[in-house]
Enzyme design. Structure first.
Site, short mmCIF file in Angstrom:
data_model
loop_
_atom_site.label_atom_id
_atom_site.label_comp_id
_atom_site.label_asym_id
_atom_site.label_seq_id
_atom_site.Cartn_x
_atom_site.Cartn_y
_atom_site.Cartn_z
N ASP A 20 0.88 -1.17 0.00
CA ASP A 20 0.00 0.00 0.00
C ASP A 20 0.92 1.22 0.00
O ASP A 20 1.52 1.54 1.02
CB ASP A 20 -0.89 -0.03 1.25
CG ASP A 20 -1.70 1.26 1.42
OD1 ASP A 20 -1.66 2.11 0.51
OD2 ASP A 20 -2.37 1.40 2.47
N LYS A 83 2.66 11.31 -3.37
CA LYS A 83 1.63 10.64 -4.18
C LYS A 83 0.73 11.66 -4.88
O LYS A 83 0.20 11.39 -5.96
CB LYS A 83 0.81 9.74 -3.27
CG LYS A 83 -0.14 8.80 -3.98
CD LYS A 83 -0.73 7.87 -2.95
CE LYS A 83 -1.77 6.94 -3.53
NZ LYS A 83 -2.30 6.06 -2.47
N ASP A 204 -13.47 5.03 1.14
CA ASP A 204 -12.03 5.09 1.43
C ASP A 204 -11.54 6.53 1.42
O ASP A 204 -11.34 7.12 0.36
CB ASP A 204 -11.29 4.24 0.38
CG ASP A 204 -9.77 4.23 0.59
OD1 ASP A 204 -9.28 4.92 1.51
OD2 ASP A 204 -9.09 3.53 -0.17
#
Lengths: 617, 221
Positions: A20, A83, A204
């Site tokens: 992850d 990210k 999420d």
């Protein structure tokens, strides 16, 4: 000569880990021998690797906890939340640059280049450093080399963002067997044990991205019906909001604007994050900052905190509603809601989810670990360790091509199960035309300028023919990673048509190759440095031993020329000691060894004699 | 990969060169094959316009289990490529066949009917007056006149009713065609589909005015 057979046995059993690669934190997991997914801790027993990369003044690259400390001491040498920069150009991130301490180097239009001290790193390279750390942790824990991985990405990541993640894996020396969408991975971790059936929603909300996915689980098949989200919405936004408020508050209290002071901002950032996290468990807390003898204390109650962040939490709701509509469902048909991502610990978020789906959400598994656990399950599926489970995911965004007037013609609709494909036939507009340029975009809007440009495909070397006579069949295929592949065929000749790809964002293949080479060179450089350091340590040991031996009687018993030879050898070793050449150091180390051989022998004999003398037989 | 003639059902296995007749795997060496591009044949279904969607889903899951790239991760590049191609045809086919409108359009196209987008833009004569009035109301809404909202909501209900009627009519025509295989029925279906598409476009315009935010999907960053 004997023959040998290549044993593919190891290849088949090769370990595949699940990773992850998060905005704030990253984790690596594996399937234990009993088939249960487990998080792999680092040497210190910690499961989480903060997604922070820093370049120390010595040039050493730090990752995780060590890098996070650098964020305070050398904010201009560290990067976090990288990210958010994956697969993006500099115009996309103008807003966040105001709050992040990143320095952008020149030439950042299609790929951002981060200036970290003396080093320049692209986001895939920074992510590769995080992946390399996770790889090392896994190798140390498992006691074997790890070469293959499944990496998770937000479901709503576009093609360029996915490609960048794959590039990061390659640069880190990992073969990325599959990119899996984070909410889907989470559903695997949840659904596996319980043999669930029914409609499951995964909400999420992580550090930097928001995803919503709706799945039908039936007969071991996890079929994603629809997905939606926002790749720029998460806990970071809450932190930035609190940070902005606190900076202004401090300015009015201290009469000083600290926003340009990297160290103070990073300290305050830590303070607001701590306050945010505490408010999930207690009704009130204090934001505290001590800086250069000044002190700031601001009490923050949960109700005010909630009022501040309502607008951010509310931004998750339209994607949820759209997702339910796209799945062709009504709220009543949803059986379960699962919460994923650290930000779902916030009571206001839980309340919003409960109100929208009219169901109490599940959070039995740690929302920070569940995605990595699911990635390990998918790794098990790919390596053949998990038999009857299959994930059918979708593409989050429609794929289109530019037609006349800057209009988009959709060829693969969003929420299509992947792999998915479309075939279009193209022709020429002018006599003798040799090229046809196809502009591919992703997005839901009607006009090209409102969609995300993905790439331009140049069909080359078309046979020169009168206009409209050429017939080139182009096949657009989105693979199981959600990444587009394009092939073309000349329908007249049946020949494969060459296609040159110019990605609009992200790295070209050549750039990735260059970065892989660079990382090897860096590795070589690191290796050399270690060799030099080790040789010096050995030199230190032998030099100390010689100094000590010079006190020994045996030394004074040596002939003059031997004593001179020893001094010469020691001198030469001291000379080369500071060179960067470990071979040279070792060579002279060996000369000192040779020169002192006789001395050592004599000392040994004397010692043995001494021992024998003292021994009563 | 060797492409085979989509019209023929027999070809040679790329792996063992045995004759393969319209199946996904070679009967001899069990190697996965380049997919048949015809959706009905791919799913092993008779070419019917009325389909049992439960049965279709079951077939989809079963074929997914056999063909998905996850199942070929440790196989040869050739087999991985076949799996990728076959899975994409499977998924494309499922997307088309499970939706009655797309399914009908697919069959029409295969039977040589032209179903261009343009046809959805000609106003069906019986709707002329209605469309004229609707456009005026839409203009008022766009000009910020909230008083037009109830009229627009009425229009939405009316169009939704019309579409339901059309769907019933289509169901009838599908059964008719499956029994008769009469091209005249297909021609009628094409006409009804055009009308449906036209009404669908009207509905979309109305809904866009009624709830502008909701018609926008999430941000793609």
């Amino acid at each position: 000569m004997g023959t040998f057979q290549i044993d593919f046995g190891d290849q088949e059993k090769a370990r595949v880990v699940g990773i992850d690669l998060g905005t704030t934190n990253s984790l690596v997991a594996y399937l234990d021998p009993a088939g249960h997914p487990e998080i792999i801790p680092d040497a210190g027993g910690r499961k989480i690797v903060p997604s922070v990369v820093a370049v120390a003044p010595s040039g050493e690259v730090l990752v995780g906890h060590a890098a996070r400390d650098m964020l305070i001491t050398h904010p201009e040498r560290a990067v976090y939340s990288v990210k958010r920069l994956m697969g993006r150009g500099v115009v996309d991130i103008e807003e966040e640059l105001k709050l992040f301490p990143f320095r952008i180097a020149a030439g950042s239009e299609s790929v951002i280049r981060l200036q970290l001290g003396e080093r320049v790193m692209t986001p895939p390279q920074a992510s590769a450093e995080i992946l390399r750390q996770l790889k090392r942790n896994a190798e140390a824990f498992l006691g074997e080399e790890v070469r293959q991985a499944v990496i998770t990405v937000p479901a709503y990541f576009n093609d360029a963002q996915r490609q960048s993640t794959k590039d990061a894996g390659r640069i880190a020396g990992l073969e990325v067997l599959r990119l899996v969408n984070e909410p889907t991975a989470a559903s695997l971790a949840y659904g596996l044990d319980k043999r669930k059936q029914g409609i499951v929603v995964v909400y999420d909300l992580g550090g930097g991205t928001f995803d919503i996915s709706i799945l039908r689980i039936k007969e071991g098949i996890f079929e994603v019906l629809a997905t939606n989200g926002d790749t720029h919405l998460g806990g970071d936004d809450i932190d930035n909001l609190l940070l902005r408020v606190a900076i202004e508050d401090i300015e009015s209290e201290w009469n000083e604007d600290i926003s340009e002071n990297g160290e103070a901002v990073q300290l305050l950032r830590r303070a607001v994050i701590r306050a945010k996290e505490e408010l999930s468990y207690v009704p009130q807390t204090t934001i505290q900052l001590e800086y250069r003898g000044k002190r700031y204390d601001r009490e923050l109650r949960r109700d005010l905190f909630e009022r501040l962040i309502t607008a951010i939490v509310d931004r998750t709701l339209p994607p949820c509603r759209q997702c339910i509509r796209d799945a062709g469902l009504s709220v009543g048909e949803i059986d379960e809601v699962v919460l994923v991502g650290g930000s779902t610990r916030i009571p206001l978020v839980r309340g919003a989810v409960e109100a929208l789906f009219r169901a109490k959400p599940h959070a039995e598994l740690n929302p920070e670990e569940v995605v990595a656990l699911g990635a390990a399950v998918q790794a098990g599926i790919l390596s053949g360790h998990v038999g009857d489970t299959l994930l059918l995911d979708v593409t989050p965004l429609s794929l289109g091509i530019e037609i006349m007037g800057g209009v988009v013609s959709k060829i693969i609709p969003r929420n299509s199960t992947i792999p998915a494909s479309a075939t279009e036939t193209f022709t020429t507009a002018v006599d003798g035309q040799r090229h046809v340029l196809i502009h591919v975009v992703q997005g839901e809007r009607e006009l090209v300028r409102d969609c995300r440009s993905l790439a331009r495909f140049d069909l080359q070397d078309i046979d020169p023919l009168p206009a409209g006579m050429a017939r080139i069949e182009v096949r657009f295929l989105i693979d199981a990673n959600g990444i587009l592949n394009v092939t073309a065929r000349d329908l007249r000749t049946g020949r494969e048509q060459s296609v040159d790809i110019k990605p609009s964002y992200g790295l070209t293949d050549e750039q990735v190759e260059a970065m892989i080479r660079e990382s090897f060179e860096k590795a070589e450089e690191d290796f050399r440095e270690r060799q030099v350091r080790e040789a010096r340590v050995e030199a230190d040991a032998i030099l100390a031993a010689v100094e000590k031996a010079k006190q020994n009687d045996a030394y004074f018993e040596l002939p003059d020329e031997e004593r001179q030879a020893i001094d010469r050898a020691v001198n030469e070793l001291l000379l080369v000691y500071h060179s960067d050449n470990h071979i040279l150091i070792r060579e002279h180390l060996e000369r000192v060894n040779q020169a002192t051989l006789h001395l050592a022998e004599n000392m040994m004999n004397a010692a043995v004699r001494g021992v024998l003398k003292g021994t009563k037989i | 990969m060797r492409a085979h003639d989509p019209a023929s059902t027999t070809f040679t296995c790329w792996h063992c060169t045995a004759e393969v007749t319209g199946s996904l795997f070679c009967p001899g060496c069990k190697a996965i094959q380049a997919p048949v591009r015809d959706y009905y044949r791919f799913f092993g279904l008779e070419r019917k316009l009325s389909l049992d969607t439960g049965d279709l889903q079951h077939r989809f899951y079963e074929l997914s289990r056999q063909l998905h790239p996850d199942r070929f991760q440790r196989r040869s590049p050739q087999e991985q490529q076949c799996s990728l191609e076959a899975s994409s045809v499977l998924n494309d086919g499922y997307r088309v066949l499970r939706n009655p409108i797309e399914r009908a359009e697919y069959v029409l196209k295969q039977e040589g009917f032209d179903i261009g987008e343009q046809r959805g833009k000609d106003v069906p004569p019986e709707l002329l007056e209605e469309v004229f009035e609707l456009n005026m109301v839409l203009e008022e809404m766009r000009g910020g006149e909230e008083s037009a909202r109830p009229q627009l909501e009425q229009a939405r209900t009316r169009f939704q009713d019309m579409r339901r009627e059309i769907d019933d009519q289509l169901g009838e025509l599908f059964r008719n065609y499956d029994e008769s295989r009469d091209r005249a029925v297909l021609a009628r279906i094409r006409g009804v589909l055009n009308r449906r598409r036209y009404i669908g476009n009207l509905l979309r315009d109305v809904e866009k005015e009624l709830e502008p935010a909701a018609s926008l999907p999430g941000r793609d960053g």
